[in-house]
Scaffold this active site. Structure first.
Site, PDB file in Angstrom:
ATOM      1  N   ASP A  27      18.082  22.412   2.391  1.00  7.69           N
ATOM      2  CA  ASP A  27      17.474  23.640   1.820  1.00  7.69           C
ATOM      3  C   ASP A  27      15.995  23.461   2.303  1.00  7.69           C
ATOM      4  O   ASP A  27      15.389  22.432   2.285  1.00  7.69           O
ATOM      5  CB  ASP A  27      17.716  23.714   0.493  1.00  7.69           C
ATOM      6  N   HIS A  44      14.232  27.028  10.923  1.00  8.68           N
ATOM      7  CA  HIS A  44      15.679  26.541  11.169  1.00  8.68           C
ATOM      8  C   HIS A  44      15.942  25.603  12.458  1.00  8.68           C
ATOM      9  O   HIS A  44      16.720  24.675  12.367  1.00  8.68           O
ATOM     10  CB  HIS A  44      16.747  27.956  11.259  1.00  8.68           C
ATOM     11  N   LEU A 138      31.898   8.826  13.377  1.00  2.92           N
ATOM     12  CA  LEU A 138      31.493   9.854  12.205  1.00  2.92           C
ATOM     13  C   LEU A 138      32.256  11.253  12.552  1.00  2.92           C
ATOM     14  O   LEU A 138      32.051  11.630  13.689  1.00  2.92           O
ATOM     15  CB  LEU A 138      30.026  10.121  12.333  1.00  2.92           C
TER      16      LEU A 138
HETATM   17  C1  FPP Z   1      18.524  26.589   4.218  1.00  2.76           C
HETATM   18  O1  FPP Z   1      17.151  26.839   4.336  1.00  2.76           O
HETATM   19  C2  FPP Z   1      19.088  26.574   5.531  1.00  2.76           C
HETATM   20  C3  FPP Z   1      20.210  27.480   6.180  1.00  2.76           C
HETATM   21  C4  FPP Z   1      20.963  28.390   5.048  1.00  2.76           C
HETATM   22  C5  FPP Z   1      20.437  27.571   7.382  1.00  2.76           C
HETATM   23  C6  FPP Z   1      20.556  26.002   8.078  1.00  2.76           C
HETATM   24  C7  FPP Z   1      20.946  26.242   9.299  1.00  2.76           C
HETATM   25  C8  FPP Z   1      20.398  25.567  10.299  1.00  2.76           C
HETATM   26  C9  FPP Z   1      19.604  24.229  10.167  1.00  2.76           C
HETATM   27  C10 FPP Z   1      20.796  25.721  11.766  1.00  2.76           C
HETATM   28  C11 FPP Z   1      22.333  25.567  12.040  1.00  2.76           C
HETATM   29  C12 FPP Z   1      22.555  24.738  13.249  1.00  2.76           C
HETATM   30  C13 FPP Z   1      23.400  23.630  13.213  1.00  2.76           C
HETATM   31  C14 FPP Z   1      23.980  23.268  14.498  1.00  2.76           C
HETATM   32  C15 FPP Z   1      23.628  22.500  12.048  1.00  2.76           C
HETATM   33  P1  FPP Z   1      16.520  28.120   3.553  1.00  2.76           P
HETATM   34  O2  FPP Z   1      16.385  29.118   4.916  1.00  2.76           O
HETATM   35  O3  FPP Z   1      17.380  28.672   2.473  1.00  2.76           O
HETATM   36  O4  FPP Z   1      15.087  27.886   3.307  1.00  2.76           O
HETATM   37  P2  FPP Z   1      14.234  28.596   1.976  1.00  2.76           P
HETATM   38  O5  FPP Z   1      15.109  28.164   0.729  1.00  2.76           O
HETATM   39  O6  FPP Z   1      12.901  27.565   1.798  1.00  2.76           O
HETATM   40  O7  FPP Z   1      14.003  29.887   2.059  1.00  2.76           O
END
Ligand code: FPP
Length: 268
Positions: A27, A44, A138
Site C-alpha cells: 500500500d 505503481h 519461490l
Molecule cells: C496500493 O497503493 C497499490 C495497488 C492497489 C496496486 C499495486 C499494483 C502494482 C504495484 C502494479 C502491479 C504489477 C505487478 C506485476 C505486481 P495505492 O494506490 O492504494 O496507494 P494509496 O493508498 O497511497 O493511494
C-alpha cells in the site's frame, strides 16, 4: 558496507526456519507519487521496482510462497484511467519478467477471478504461469481481481454444487474441504502478513487463511520498502512465539520443530 550488513542479517535469519508463506498488502503507491508531484501510475511503476527487489530476496532466502495483493475486486471503483494504467503495467511487467522469473526459479500463480481482467493482461498472465510452471523455487502469487469474501463465496458455491451432484454430504464439510475449494488450495496459510503505509486493516485479503498469521505493519510506503525493511519484518517474526490458541507451556520449540506438550487441566 551496507551490503555486508544485509548479507549477514540474511545469513543469520536463514540459519533459523524462514516463514513458508509471506503475504503482503502493498500500500502507499498513490501517496508516494503525490508527495513527489508524480502521477498515481508513476507510483505503481515505482511499486513494481519494489516487487522485483522483494521477489529476488524472498527467493534467495528460500521462502516458499510470497503472495502480493496486486488488484482487489474493489479496485475497479478507482478512476478508469488508473485501472487501465495498472492493467497495462501488469501485462507489460509479467511479459517482460518471464526470463528473470525463470532465471531465479520462480513459479508464478494467481488467486482471484482472472476471467474478469482485460484480455491482454489475462493472456500475459496465463502465458507466464505456463512458462514458469516447472520452476521449483519461490511461488509468487499475484492476487488479482481478488477479495477474501468473494473467494469464500466462490468456494461455498463449489461445495454446494458438489452436494447438489451428490458427490459430497453436508456432514463431510470439514476445514480441509473448505481449504481445498479456495483459490489457495494446496498452499500453506501465510505465517506473516506485511502491510505498508501504516494502515491497520486487512482490506478483505485472505480472510480465511490469515486466521493465525503474525502481522507486521510499517509506515513506509510500498515504493520505498527496501530489502532492509523486509529483513526487519522477518527478524520481528523470528522472535515471536506462535501459540495457535494454546498456552506458552504447551509449545516448546526444538531445532525449528514445534512440539506440543498438552498438560492436563491447563487452560488453552
Ligand atoms: C496500493 O497503493 C497499490 C495497488 C492497489 C496496486 C499495486 C499494483 C502494482 C504495484 C502494479 C502491479 C504489477 C505487478 C506485476 C505486481 P495505492 O494506490 O492504494 O496507494 P494509496 O493508498 O497511497 O493511494
Amino acid at each position: 558496507m551496507e551490503k555486508d550488513l544485509l548479507q549477514s542479517r540474511k545469513d543469520l535469519l536463514m540459519k533459523h526456519k524462514v516463514p513458508a508463506h509471506i503475504a503482503v498488502i502493498m500500500d502507499g503507491n498513490g501517496r508516494w507519487a503525490k508527495k513527489r508531484s508524480l502521477s498515481r501510475i508513476d507510483g505503481h511503476s515505482a511499486g513494481i521496482d519494489t516487487v522485483r527487489r522483494i521477489v529476488r530476496l524472498a527467493g534467495e532466502m528460500g521462502i516458499g510462497y510470497l503472495s502480493l495483493y496486486t488488484f482487489s475486486s474493489e479496485n475497479w471503483n478507482r478512476p478508469m484511467g488508473e485501472v487501465m494504467g495498472i492493467m497495462k503495467l501488469l501485462a507489460e511487467t509479467v511479459k517482460k519478467e518471464v526470463p528473470e522469473l525463470n532465471k531465479n526459479n520462480v513459479r508464478l500463480k494467481t488467486i482471484g477471478d482472472i476471467s474478469g481482467l482485460p484480455r491482454k493482461s489475462r493472456s500475459a498472465l496465463i502465458d507466464a504461469i505456463e512458462l514458469t510452471a516447472s520452476n521449483e523455487g519461490l511461488t509468487l502469487i499475484l492476487a488479482l481481481n481478488y477479495s477474501g469474501r468473494d473467494e469464500i463465496l466462490r468456494a461455498v458455491r463449489t461445495i454446494a454444487e458438489r452436494i447438489e451432484n451428490d458427490t459430497l454430504n453436508s456432514d463431510e464439510i470439514t476445514p480441509e474441504v473448505i481449504e481445498s475449494s479456495l483459490d489457495t488450495a494446496g498452499m500453506p496459510d501465510p505465517d506473516l502478513l506485511i502491510r505498508t503505509s501504516g494502515e491497520y486493516r486487512l482490506s478483505n485479503y485472505l480472510l480465511w487463511q490469515l486466521a493465525y498469521t503474525e502481522l507486521w505493519i510499517t509506515d513506509i510506503m510500498w515504493p520505498d520498502f527496501s530489502e532492509s525493511d523486509f529483513l526487519d519484518a522477518l527478524e520481528s517474526y523470528s522472535g515471536r512465539e506462535r501459540r495457535f490458541g494454546m498456552t506458552s507451556q504447551q509449545i516448546t520449540t526444538v531445532s525449528g520443530v514445534v512440539k506440543k506438550y498438552l498438560f492436563k487441566g491447563e487452560k488453552t
